[in-house]
Design an enzyme around this catalytic site. Structure first.
Site, PDB file in Angstrom:
ATOM      1  CG  HIS A 124      -1.900   0.980   1.405  1.00 17.21           C
ATOM      2  ND1 HIS A 124      -1.647   2.265   1.829  1.00 17.21           N
ATOM      3  CD2 HIS A 124      -3.236   0.917   1.191  1.00 17.21           C
ATOM      4  CE1 HIS A 124      -2.783   2.938   1.857  1.00 17.21           C
ATOM      5  NE2 HIS A 124      -3.758   2.154   1.473  1.00 17.21           N
ATOM      6  CG  ASP A 201       0.563  -2.487   6.265  1.00 16.79           C
ATOM      7  OD1 ASP A 201      -0.388  -2.611   7.061  1.00 16.79           O
ATOM      8  OD2 ASP A 201       0.482  -1.837   5.199  1.00 16.79           O
ATOM      9  CD  GLN A 204      -6.861  -4.565   4.093  1.00 16.35           C
ATOM     10  OE1 GLN A 204      -7.808  -5.302   4.400  1.00 16.35           O
ATOM     11  NE2 GLN A 204      -7.055  -3.305   3.742  1.00 16.35           N
ATOM     12  CE  LYS A 227      -7.176  -0.211   6.262  1.00 14.00           C
ATOM     13  NZ  LYS A 227      -7.933   0.198   5.081  1.00 14.00           N
ATOM     14  CB  CYS A 365      -3.804   3.270  -1.574  1.00 10.83           C
ATOM     15  SG  CYS A 365      -4.950   4.614  -1.333  1.00 10.83           S
TER      16      CYS A 365
HETATM   17  N1  PMP Z   1      -1.761  -0.821   4.553  1.00 13.17           N
HETATM   18  C1  PMP Z   1      -2.711  -1.566   3.986  1.00 13.17           C
HETATM   19  C2  PMP Z   1      -2.380  -2.949   3.503  1.00 13.17           C
HETATM   20  C3  PMP Z   1      -4.000  -1.041   3.850  1.00 13.17           C
HETATM   21  O1  PMP Z   1      -4.949  -1.789   3.270  1.00 13.17           O
HETATM   22  C4  PMP Z   1      -4.283   0.264   4.317  1.00 13.17           C
HETATM   23  C5  PMP Z   1      -5.652   0.878   4.170  1.00 13.17           C
HETATM   24  N2  PMP Z   1      -6.283   0.648   2.954  1.00 13.17           N
HETATM   25  C6  PMP Z   1      -3.255   0.986   4.910  1.00 13.17           C
HETATM   26  C7  PMP Z   1      -2.023   0.404   5.015  1.00 13.17           C
HETATM   27  C8  PMP Z   1      -3.466   2.363   5.448  1.00 13.17           C
HETATM   28  O2  PMP Z   1      -4.306   2.344   6.528  1.00 13.17           O
HETATM   29  P1  PMP Z   1      -4.834   3.714   7.167  1.00 13.17           P
HETATM   30  O3  PMP Z   1      -5.359   4.524   6.030  1.00 13.17           O
HETATM   31  O4  PMP Z   1      -5.904   3.279   8.112  1.00 13.17           O
HETATM   32  O5  PMP Z   1      -3.685   4.362   7.858  1.00 13.17           O
END
Ligand code: PMP
Length: 407
Positions: A124, A201, A204, A227, A365
């Protein structure tokens, strides 16, 4: 999960009863954010109505109660991730802020010109850009683990990337686009063989599969509250004490200090050293409630139900002519990205919306990943434990109509 359990769970989420354009809402955008059970929203209300006072150092009743609740939430997060010490949990605004904290603070202490940082092709943006910014600031090089045609990381190539210049490896546990569950235990072991720390990270993964940071031996593990059925604006960083102690503070301000004079400031101990300013103590308390809710159902049970949805959804999608599923790893979480023929994902998403079905379209993203696949984006259905096979049936029916209209 039996039918009765599922119906009871669904009743805990008032938004699932909403009508969208007069149709029953089918919410398949859980990868972006999850819906909130009543107990989480009630915790926020209770916090503001009965517990609200700024925390730490307050002598009065409310401040002490709010402090206790915030610190108890830290313990809940530590237990949820199986951290060894509650001081290893730093509250942040979410995954993004947690990664920025490590990139900035670890980078400041341990990275020097010519060093290298390893990420993977399926990250991401929030696990790419903070490292790129560090690379620019310090003259470092970003190295990228490639993947195969199924969306699985190439571990042989990863081994070749690890070297004496590597300062940190930062990889996602589960891809938000492909659903791939990456072999993070192996990635960590290989890095540790060369004394290289690893950040995982967990945005997910934490909501969907059991996570044990001690067993994984992760150096840093990050996730977002929103999430995992908690509020927005709160998340956490787990960091091994030895690293957090060796890293400089990320932000300066109240709370993170021990003493301040105009000559010299000394910093507070963990975890406060990394929590400058008034923290989101209502958010932390509501996040802890969300984690308890998930624990009460059982993360193994959640993973099993979501896996059933993944298998069923994948099978049913394959009925559609021209269906191309993007991400077919053996070890997959309940995320299905797809394209149908030459139809633009945005058009599919827009028409599904008109039928009450929420999916996400675009690059999610993860532009470098989407570029590497040579596509413009995907349609993504991502499931949560409150989703049902009946919803998948409705989704397939709607998708067939949409494809017919757009073909
Ligand atoms: N890493 C991953 C794998 C994600 O799916 C996301 C959110 N789509 C993020 C990071 C970022 O999370 P946040 O916007 O809640 O900081």
């Amino acid at each position: 999960m039996n039918e009765q359990e599922l119906q009871n769970i669904r009743a805990d989420f008032p938004i699932l009863q909403e009508k969208i354009y007069n149709k029953d809402l089918i919410y398949f955008d859980n990868g972006a954010t999850t819906q909130k059970p009543r107990c989480v929203v009630e915790k926020i209300e209770e916090g503001y109505y009965h517990l609200n006072a700024n925390i730490h150092r307050g002598v009065h009743f409310l401040s002490q109660k709010a402090t206790e609740a915030h610190e108890a939430a830290r313990t809940t997060v530590a237990e949820f991730l199986h951290a060894s010490k509650r001081e290893e949990i730093i509250f942040t605004r979410g995954t993004t802020e947690a990664i920025n904290l490590v990139a900035s603070s670890f980078g400041e202490a341990f990275c020097h010109e010519g060093d290298e940082i390893i990420v993977s092709v399926m990250e991401h943006h929030s696990n790419i850009v903070p490292w790129q910014m560090l690379c620019e600031r310090k003259g470092l090089t970003l190295r990228v683990i490639p993947m195969n045609e199924f969306g699985e990381l190439n571990i042989d190539e990863y081994k070749k990337l690890l070297n004496s210049r590597t300062r940190i490896v930062s990889v996602g546990h589960v891809s938000n686009v492909l659903g791939t569950i990456n072999p993070v235990a192996e990635i960590i072991t290989l890095a540790h063989n060369q004394n290289i720390p690893v950040l995982v990270d967990g945005a997910q993964s934490v909501p969907h599969i059991p996570v044990n940071v001690m067993e994984l031996d992760a150096d840093f593990y990050v996730f977002s509250g929103h999430k995992i059925y908690g509020p927005t604006g709160i998340g956490a960083l787990y960091g091994k004490e030895k690293w957090l102690n060796a890293m400089p503070p990320y932000q300066g301000g109240g709370e993170m200090i021990s003493t301040v004079t105009f000559k010299k400031t000394t910093y507070n101990e963990l975890p406060f050293k990394f929590e400058a300013g008034t923290p989101d103590y209502i958010g932390s308390t509501a996040l802890a409630e969300a984690l308890r809710y998930v624990q009460d159902i059982g993360i193994e049970k959640i993973a099993a139900h979501e896996h059933d949805l993944l298998i069923y959804g994948t099978q049913r999608l394959m009925e559609i002519e021209g269906m191309r599923i993007i991400g077919t790893a053996k070890n997959k979480s309940a995320v299905i990205s797809f394209l149908v023929g030459n139809i633009h994902p945005y058009d599919v998403g827009m028409l599904l919306d008109k039928l009450g079905i929420a999916v996400r379209t675009g690059h999610h993203c993860a532009q470098p990943l989407i570029d590497s696949l040579g596509i413009a984006g995907t349609v993504r259905a991502s499931f949560a434990f409150y989703n049902t096979k009946e919803e998948i049936d409705e989704f397939i029916k709607a998708l067939k109509r949409v494809v017919e209209m757009l073909s």
